[in-house]
Scaffold this active site. Structure first.
Site, PDB file in Angstrom:
ATOM      1  CD  GLU A   1      -2.003 -12.420 -10.493  1.00  0.00           C
ATOM      2  OE1 GLU A   1      -2.913 -11.940 -11.178  1.00  0.00           O
ATOM      3  OE2 GLU A   1      -1.366 -11.767  -9.654  1.00  0.00           O
TER       4      GLU A   1
ATOM      5  CE1 TYR B   1      -4.143  -1.783   0.387  1.00  0.00           C
ATOM      6  CE2 TYR B   1      -2.869  -3.175   1.845  1.00  0.00           C
ATOM      7  CZ  TYR B   1      -4.007  -2.958   1.092  1.00  0.00           C
ATOM      8  OH  TYR B   1      -4.985  -3.904   1.036  1.00  0.00           O
TER       9      TYR B   1
ATOM     10  CG  ASN C   1     -10.481  -1.977  -8.210  1.00  0.00           C
ATOM     11  OD1 ASN C   1     -10.853  -1.345  -9.184  1.00  0.00           O
ATOM     12  ND2 ASN C   1      -9.674  -3.020  -8.275  1.00  0.00           N
TER      13      ASN C   1
ATOM     14  CB  CYS D   1      -7.288  -3.926  -5.840  1.00  0.00           C
ATOM     15  SG  CYS D   1      -8.744  -4.937  -5.862  1.00  0.00           S
ATOM     16  CG  HIS D   2      -5.433  -9.761  -7.149  1.00  0.00           C
ATOM     17  ND1 HIS D   2      -6.098  -9.232  -8.232  1.00  0.00           N
ATOM     18  CD2 HIS D   2      -4.395 -10.464  -7.663  1.00  0.00           C
ATOM     19  CE1 HIS D   2      -5.493  -9.620  -9.350  1.00  0.00           C
ATOM     20  NE2 HIS D   2      -4.447 -10.357  -9.030  1.00  0.00           N
TER      21      HIS D   2
END
Lengths: 173, 267
Positions: free
Chosen positions: B204, B146, B169, B177-178
């Site tokens: 990912e 952040y 979001n 945003c993850h």
């Protein structure tokens, strides 16, 4: 309707209001009594309704909501006319010629259409509007209440008073 | 009885022919069309799909993907109201399914699956728009803190505001945003539920443990120099943490075009 409808995706504006074009035009025609005015206000009603459509919460309220826009516009126009002191002499009945030379059937006795029309236009604003919505457009009292921003009871009372006044006018003449 | 007679008379008086009305409507139509050309909101195709992340409401405009809402999370009506203010909504499941297929590809390990353009019309503030735009540059297989994201937006002390921005979001998954985590290495919260954040990060390449921490294999990548290091490398400690990305492993960093540090030699 597709699956998405269960979470309330409303139909597009044009689709939702298409079926009400005629009755709104009829309402405006009766309210203003003038072809050009009715067409002006029709355009205005449509555009305002389109702009405000996203704020409409539920489809059930669509009909009284659009009547409310139309009747507000009628009221605004009447008020503006009064302020400017413009005389609206156009009192021809729908499609009929002005009856200024000879008193014909239309402009005649207390039973005629034109007479009635004049009488309605002389009613207080809310009563006249309520009467027209009830008797010409066939709205429910609850819908009229929504359109005129009052309770259903008040709408019923307005219609009653309007009819009572018309009756009295007829008896007087 | 007389009341009824008057009412009947009102109803019957001066009927207006439908043809007259139609003619009048026809005459106003070109004027309305002209006005609508200016007023008309852009269109957005809306649909609902089932995905590995649960049921999603998806909206796509001509400019790109405009909104994704996790339907099991409340606030769907609010998202819909926001969409209606900006767009004319058309129900279109085919468009939603196309985007659903791209989300499926994320779980098959396709790193380019979420590359389609996004339409940030639902974003009101400039700060948020900048945050989402720079977040889109964080590649799959990497995360940012952040604090780090706040620094890339040019306001390094506004990590709380970044937190709020991520919470609101409008296009999760595609505006990733993850991929934003806490500075202490835990993954933090997620608007679509922490479980979904873990699912996405795992897809990912991150091994998210039970303590919700990122794994020891992670390497620190520096976007300016294009070098990645072990977290304990002396060179990595000197650089501004705000400019670092955290990659799942050396392979992900290499995939993003970075080279290994010659001092700490990450595997």
């Amino acid at each position: 309707m597709g699956r998405a409808y269960e979470i309330g995706i409303p139909p597009p504006f044009e689709e939702a209001v298409k079926s009400m074009e005629r009755e709104i035009m009829r309402f405006l025609m009766r309210s203003t009594g003038d072809r050009e005015d009715a067409m002006d206000l029709f355009q205005e009603t449509w555009i305002r309704a389109y702009r405000a459509y996203p704020t409409l919460q539920s489809e059930d309220g669509l009909r009284p909501w659009i009547y409310r826009i139309a009747s507000n516009l009628c009221r605004n126009r009447a008020r503006d006319r009064m302020r400017r002191g413009r005389v609206i002499a156009n009192e021809t009945a729908d499609g009929a010629a002005p009856a200024d030379n000879a008193p014909n059937q239309l402009d005649g006795g207390p039973e005629s259409a034109l007479h009635l029309k004049r009488a309605i236009s002389r009613l207080p604003g809310k009563q006249g509007q309520a009467l027209m919505m009830r008797k010409f457009a066939g709205l429910e009292y609850a819908e009229i209440g929504t359109a005129l921003n009052c309770s259903a009871e008040s709408a019923r009372a307005s219609v009653y008073q309007a009819v009572k006044k018309l009756k009295k006018l007829r008896l007087d003449e | 009885m007389k009341t009824n007679r008057t009412a009947t008379q009102v109803k019957a008086s001066a009927p207006i022919d439908d043809r007259v009305l139609d003619a009048m409507i026809g005459q106003t139509r070109p004027r309305i069309e002209r006005a609508m050309k200016i007023l008309r909101r852009p269109q957005a195709r809306v649909g609902v799909i089932s995905s590995p992340l649960g049921r999603l409401l998806i909206a796509e405009s001509d400019r790109g993907l405009a909104a994704i809402h996790f339907l099991f999370i409340s606030g769907g009506e609010r998202t819909l109201a926001m969409l209606r203010r900006k767009f004319d909504l058309i129900e279109n499941d085919a468009s939603a399914r196309r985007i659903g297929a791209e989300i499926d590809r994320v779980f098959e390990g396709d790193f380019s699956a979420t590359a389609r353009p996004v339409d940030l019309s639902l974003v009101e503030s400039d700060f948020q728009r900048r945050a989402y735009t720079s977040l889109r540059k964080v590649p799959p297989g990497a995360v940012i803190t952040y604090h780090g994201l706040a620094a890339t937006v040019g306001q390094p002390d506004s990590q709380r505001a970044i937190g709020n921005t991520m919470a609101s979001n409008p296009i999760p998954i595609f505006v990733p945003c993850h991929r934003v985590i806490r500075s202490d290495g835990t993954i933090g919260n997620y608007g679509g539920g922490v479980d979904n954040k873990i699912k996405l990060l795992r897809a990912e390449g991150f091994e998210v443990g039970r303590d919700l921490r990122l794994p020891a294999l992670a390497v620190m990548g520096h976007r300016r120099t294009g070098i990645f290091c072990r977290p304990d490398c002396s060179a990595a400690r000197r650089v501004d943490p705000a400019k670092m990305l955290i990659f799942a492993d050396a392979k992900c960093a290499g995939h993003a075009g970075l080279r290994a540090c010659k001092l700490c030699k990450p595997a």
